[in-house]
Design a protein around this motif. Structure first.
Motif, PDB file in Angstrom:
ATOM      1  N   GLU A  39       0.809  -1.217   0.000  1.00 22.62           N
ATOM      2  CA  GLU A  39       0.000   0.000   0.000  1.00 22.62           C
ATOM      3  C   GLU A  39       0.845   1.271   0.000  1.00 22.62           C
ATOM      4  O   GLU A  39       1.878   1.340   0.668  1.00 22.62           O
ATOM      5  N   ASP A  41       0.026   5.317   0.747  1.00 21.31           N
ATOM      6  CA  ASP A  41      -0.800   6.498   1.005  1.00 21.31           C
ATOM      7  C   ASP A  41      -0.083   7.680   0.366  1.00 21.31           C
ATOM      8  O   ASP A  41       1.138   7.800   0.488  1.00 21.31           O
ATOM      9  N   HIS A  54       1.143   8.871   5.264  1.00 21.53           N
ATOM     10  CA  HIS A  54      -0.237   8.572   5.631  1.00 21.53           C
ATOM     11  C   HIS A  54      -1.101   9.799   5.863  1.00 21.53           C
ATOM     12  O   HIS A  54      -2.301   9.786   5.629  1.00 21.53           O
ATOM     13  N   GLU A 145      -3.380   5.100  -2.340  1.00 20.39           N
ATOM     14  CA  GLU A 145      -4.544   5.817  -1.802  1.00 20.39           C
ATOM     15  C   GLU A 145      -4.357   7.325  -1.963  1.00 20.39           C
ATOM     16  O   GLU A 145      -3.343   7.884  -1.565  1.00 20.39           O
ATOM     17  N   LYS A 147      -4.985  10.667  -0.597  1.00 21.39           N
ATOM     18  CA  LYS A 147      -5.338  11.169   0.725  1.00 21.39           C
ATOM     19  C   LYS A 147      -5.923  12.579   0.619  1.00 21.39           C
ATOM     20  O   LYS A 147      -5.334  13.460   0.006  1.00 21.39           O
ATOM     21  N   GLN A 182      -7.398   3.635  -4.367  1.00 26.47           N
ATOM     22  CA  GLN A 182      -8.391   3.716  -3.292  1.00 26.47           C
ATOM     23  C   GLN A 182      -8.516   5.156  -2.792  1.00 26.47           C
ATOM     24  O   GLN A 182      -7.569   5.934  -2.823  1.00 26.47           O
TER      25      GLN A 182
HETATM   26 CA    CA Z   1      -4.344   3.871   3.592  1.00 29.27          CA
END
Ligand code: CA
Length: 319
Positions: A39, A41, A54, A145, A147, A182
């Motif tokens: 993953e 972020d 993150h 992802e 953010k 995501q």
């Molecule tokens: Ca995440």
């Protein structure tokens, strides 16, 4: 199929149970531990570079407050978007800590403020993963992802556009590529499909899945899932919304969320599996993974990819 692990493992921020989250070291470790996806972020720097971080803040995982004490905003926080990449590269990344007290968030993990780590760019991380895919012959995927897109918009930055460009440079463009994009922001996930016409697989993260998992709200739940299925390939709910206590028993059982997601052709990828912070219904990491296999969940976000891979492999052999 006996012996084949059905549930995929997404290394949540890398092997973050063992090394500071989102460092390249944590990603290499997760890769070696057999994770299926790693993953990322993502937030933007002042000079529009996507970095793997993150939060929009730098002060919970780095020494920014020591190195740039004058660069905090009025709220006392240090924002990645106020720093150029060369500035961010001067920071030492750390295990996550409370920015007020300096104390580690997870007590028995890698010690906070120790070690020599950097905050990577998305491109640096993709180079690492693609290089490892060549040298090992494995095919490990990525799981970026976006953010806080609203925050980025308010700073006149379009994070989706910039990230999609980097992904394209690294040949992540199609639905068969090993990449899930995501986002929690529904408008933005929709935008990926409708405005940018991306063919990459997308996951709608859910912060409100608790109501969606209630047994008596089947109609509302299915309406919502139907809407999500028009633009996304799956949902990412909290693990707490995927299991509930069985009536007249202590045992956790699956909520209807997984079955209903599958009915709408949506994958279900719950977060977060942590051996040092179990969901309250579960007494062991193994019991959690057992329930996961039984529920038919497609993939999980785990801070401990080695243990998740091992448990899920063992459990599929016993089916
Ligand atoms: Ca995440």
């Amino acid at each position: 199929m006996p012996g084949v692990r059905q549930v995929e493992v997404i290394a949540h921020r890398g092997a973050s149970g063992y090394l500071p989250e989102h460092t390249l070291e944590a990603k290499a470790m997760a890769y070696a531990m057999g994770a299926d996806y790693l993953e990322q972020d993502l937030v933007l720097t002042k000079d529009d570079i996507p970095i793997v971080l993150h939060d929009i803040h730098l002060d919970t995982i780095s020494d920014v407050a020591q190195k740039f004490p004058k660069r905090k905003r009025e709220d006392g926080r240090y924002y990645a978007i106020d720093f150029t990449l060369p500035e961010i590269k001067q920071l030492n990344a750390s295990e996550r800590f409370n920015h007020k007290t300096g104390k580690a968030v997870f007590e028995n993990r890698f010690p906070a403020h120790q070690g020599s780590f950097r905050i990577p760019t998305l491109a640096e991380e993709l180079e690492l993963i693609q290089g490892l895919n060549i040298s090992t012959g494995k095919s490990v995927g990525i799981y970026p992802e976006l953010k806080q897109p609203e925050f980025h918009h308010s700073e006149q930055k379009d994070i989706s556009k910039i990230v999609l460009n980097v992904l394209q440079e690294f040949n992540y463009t199609g639905q068969n590529d090993l990449c899930y994009l995501q986002c929690f922001d529904e408008k933005e996930t929709k935008r990926l499909r409708e405005e940018f016409k991306t063919e990459l697989k997308t996951i709608q993260l859910l912060s409100d899945a608790d109501w969606m998992s209630q047994s008596d709200l089947q109609e509302e739940r299915n309406q919502r899932l139907q809407e999500i299925a028009t633009y996304a390939d799956g949902i990412g709910p909290s693990v707490n919304s995927v299991f509930r206590q069985a009536p007249r028993s202590d045992l956790p059982i699956a909520t209807e969320l997984t079955v209903d997601a599958h009915r709408h052709n949506l994958l279900i990828h719950p977060w977060t599996y942590r051996v040092d912070s179990l969901p309250k219904l579960f007494s062991s990491f193994e019991a959690l993974h057992q329930a996961t296999v039984l529920a038919g969940i497609d993939a999980i976000f785990s801070d401990f990819p080695d243990q998740s891979v091992e448990l899920l492999t063992k459990l599929s052999e016993s089916v």
